[in-house]
Design an enzyme around this catalytic site. Structure first.
Site, PDB file in Angstrom:
ATOM      1  N   GLY A  60       0.836  -1.205   0.000  1.00 26.36           N
ATOM      2  CA  GLY A  60       0.000   0.000   0.000  1.00 26.36           C
ATOM      3  C   GLY A  60       0.863   1.244   0.000  1.00 26.36           C
ATOM      4  O   GLY A  60       2.062   1.174  -0.256  1.00 26.36           O
ATOM      5  N   ASN A  61       0.247   2.378   0.283  1.00 20.06           N
ATOM      6  CA  ASN A  61       1.030   3.609   0.409  1.00 20.06           C
ATOM      7  C   ASN A  61       0.366   4.541   1.414  1.00 20.06           C
ATOM      8  O   ASN A  61      -0.712   4.248   1.924  1.00 20.06           O
ATOM      9  CB  ASN A  61       1.232   4.272  -0.961  1.00 20.06           C
ATOM     10  N   TYR A  62       1.009   5.677   1.684  1.00 14.79           N
ATOM     11  CA  TYR A  62       0.570   6.555   2.773  1.00 14.79           C
ATOM     12  C   TYR A  62      -0.593   7.479   2.415  1.00 14.79           C
ATOM     13  O   TYR A  62      -0.983   8.303   3.233  1.00 14.79           O
ATOM     14  CB  TYR A  62       1.738   7.424   3.232  1.00 14.79           C
TER      15      TYR A  62
END
Ligand code: CTP
Length: 403
Positions: free
Chosen positions: A211-213
């Site tokens: 995923g990412n932020y």
């Protein structure tokens, strides 16, 4: 902009601040633009400016009490709320802002506010310490969360002779805010807009993902702003912990880039515009394990990744001339060059660039600092603002592109 306020019904709420004298200029400026102004004033407001001045300038009796003392006529806040195209509270004191934030309906202005379906604009005016107090700031945040528009006060000498932030914005600037709002609204009314927001999760196994932020805040703020301006929004959201408020937002929750792509490609042909705000994973694991991967050996582990579809580029490839495509670029170096490359490659009409080198921009914060670059190469640099304000700038640019 010349005619945009013509015949618009505006409720002007006036409260007990020394800046109430500026309300006279405000009425004149609005009436000059062709707007119809109905003044509602609080009891404290009348200590600062007389109803006679206000009724003369607006050509309407000024409303203050629930009943008229002379003939017992009932002033219906509900009718007034329905009549309005906009409600503007200028000047707005700390006390009125607090009552608005908490629904304390002890005067005609607050009951009108609570009944008003039209957009509400609030121009605070108070001493610098009152404005900076956490109580005032929290109440203003609450009003923002209701979708109200806060017209920030400016800095300068205040009535107390102290210098700081708390002076009500000048009447001409307040009129300009209303004009921009209605001009954008006239372009966005009933327009269908697809927005992607948040991260994507690419499954590794049943318990792990790549995923990412991305928090989704920017995309969600864009969705609310477009909906408030009358657009019908399809918000395709990756996994985020955010709520949508406006009834004109149809939300489709997805997890992976592939699911986001499928939803976007389906919705886009019917739409007037798409804003691609999501942080889409460029790659996904080639194989998604059906059982949890075990740490069986001491050695290294390799994940083989395959590319995801580029949603922006796919929409760019099928875009009609009358559709507008907006992308984002979050860069760390060579920002403008990278952004222009993406703009061209994905056939965007304009791109919103933010740089991770700017403090307060990008992921995981409530503010953003953007530069908009359009397909003709025009660059507009904006100062650091709340994501809500940034959304308004982007939506204004979208509205002029849709013209
Ligand atoms: N985008 C998209 N689908 C993808 C990747 C990106 O729709 N699979 C969109 C983003 O929503 C954004 C724009 O394309 O509007 C640019 O995203 P970014 O990740 O910066 O672009 P990439 O082309 O993936 O470039 P980079 O090499 O910098 O990751």
């Amino acid at each position: 902009m010349g005619e945009i306020l013509k015949n618009k019904h505006i409720i002007l709420g006036i409260t007990g601040s020394i800046a109430a004298y500026k309300a006279a200029y405000l009425i004149r400026a609005l009436v000059k633009k062709g707007a119809e102004v109905q003044v509602v004033i609080t009891p404290a407001g009348k200590e600062f400016i007389t109803p006679l001045t206000l009724s003369t300038l607006s050509s309407h009796p000024v409303i203050s009490e629930f009943f008229s003392n002379r003939d017992g006529t009932w002033n219906s806040h509900v009718d007034l709320g329905l009549w309005a195209d906009a409600m503007l509270i200028a000047p707005a004191t700390a006390s009125t802002i607090g009552k608005m934030a908490n629904g304390i309906a002890d005067n005609m202005l607050i009951t009108t506010y609570l009944s008003c379906k039209a957009p509400v604009f609030v121009a605070p005016a108070m001493d610098l310490d009152m404005f900076a107090h956490p109580s005032t700031q929290q109440n203003l945040d609450r009003l923002r969360s209701f979708g109200n528009h806060i017209i920030e006060p400016t800095s300068g000498e205040l009535a107390s002779h102290l210098v700081g932030k708390g002076r009500m914005e000048e009447p001409d600037q307040i009129v300009a805010v209303l004009e921009t709002y209605f001009s954008t609204q006239s372009q966005l009314e009933k327009k269908k807009i697809v927005i992607t927001a948040g991260p994507t999760y690419e499954k590794i196994d049943p318990v792990r993902f790549i995923g990412n932020y991305s928090s989704g805040k920017m995309g969600f703020a864009l969705a609310e702003t477009c909906a408030q301006q009358g657009a019908e929004v399809t918000l395709i959201a990756g996994p985020v912990a955010l709520k949508t408020n406006h009834p004109n937002i149809k939300r489709i929750d997805v997890e992976s880039a592939e699911e986001m792509y499928q939803a976007a490609i389906k919705a886009f042909p019917e739409s007037d515009a798409a804003i691609l705000c999501a942080a889409v994973a460029d790659y996904r694991p080639e194989v998604q394990a059906s059982d949890k991967i075990k740490r069986e050996t001491e050695g290294e582990m390799t994940l083989h990744l395959v590319p995801n579809k580029d949603i922006a580029a796919s929409l760019g490839a099928i875009k009609r001339d009358n559709q507008i495509l907006v992308g984002f670029a979050l860069e760390t170096n060579n920002e403008t060059v990278h952004a222009i490359g993406k703009l061209k490659r994905k056939k965007l009409d304009f791109i919103v660039l933010n740089s991770l080198r700017d403090a307060g921009a990008g992921f995981r914060c409530d503010t953003n600092k953007i530069t908009i670059i359009d397909k003709k190469g025009h660059e507009t640099v904006y100062p650091l603002k709340s994501k809500q304000k940034v959304a308004e700038d982007i939506v204004n640019q979208l509205a002029s592109s849709l013209k």
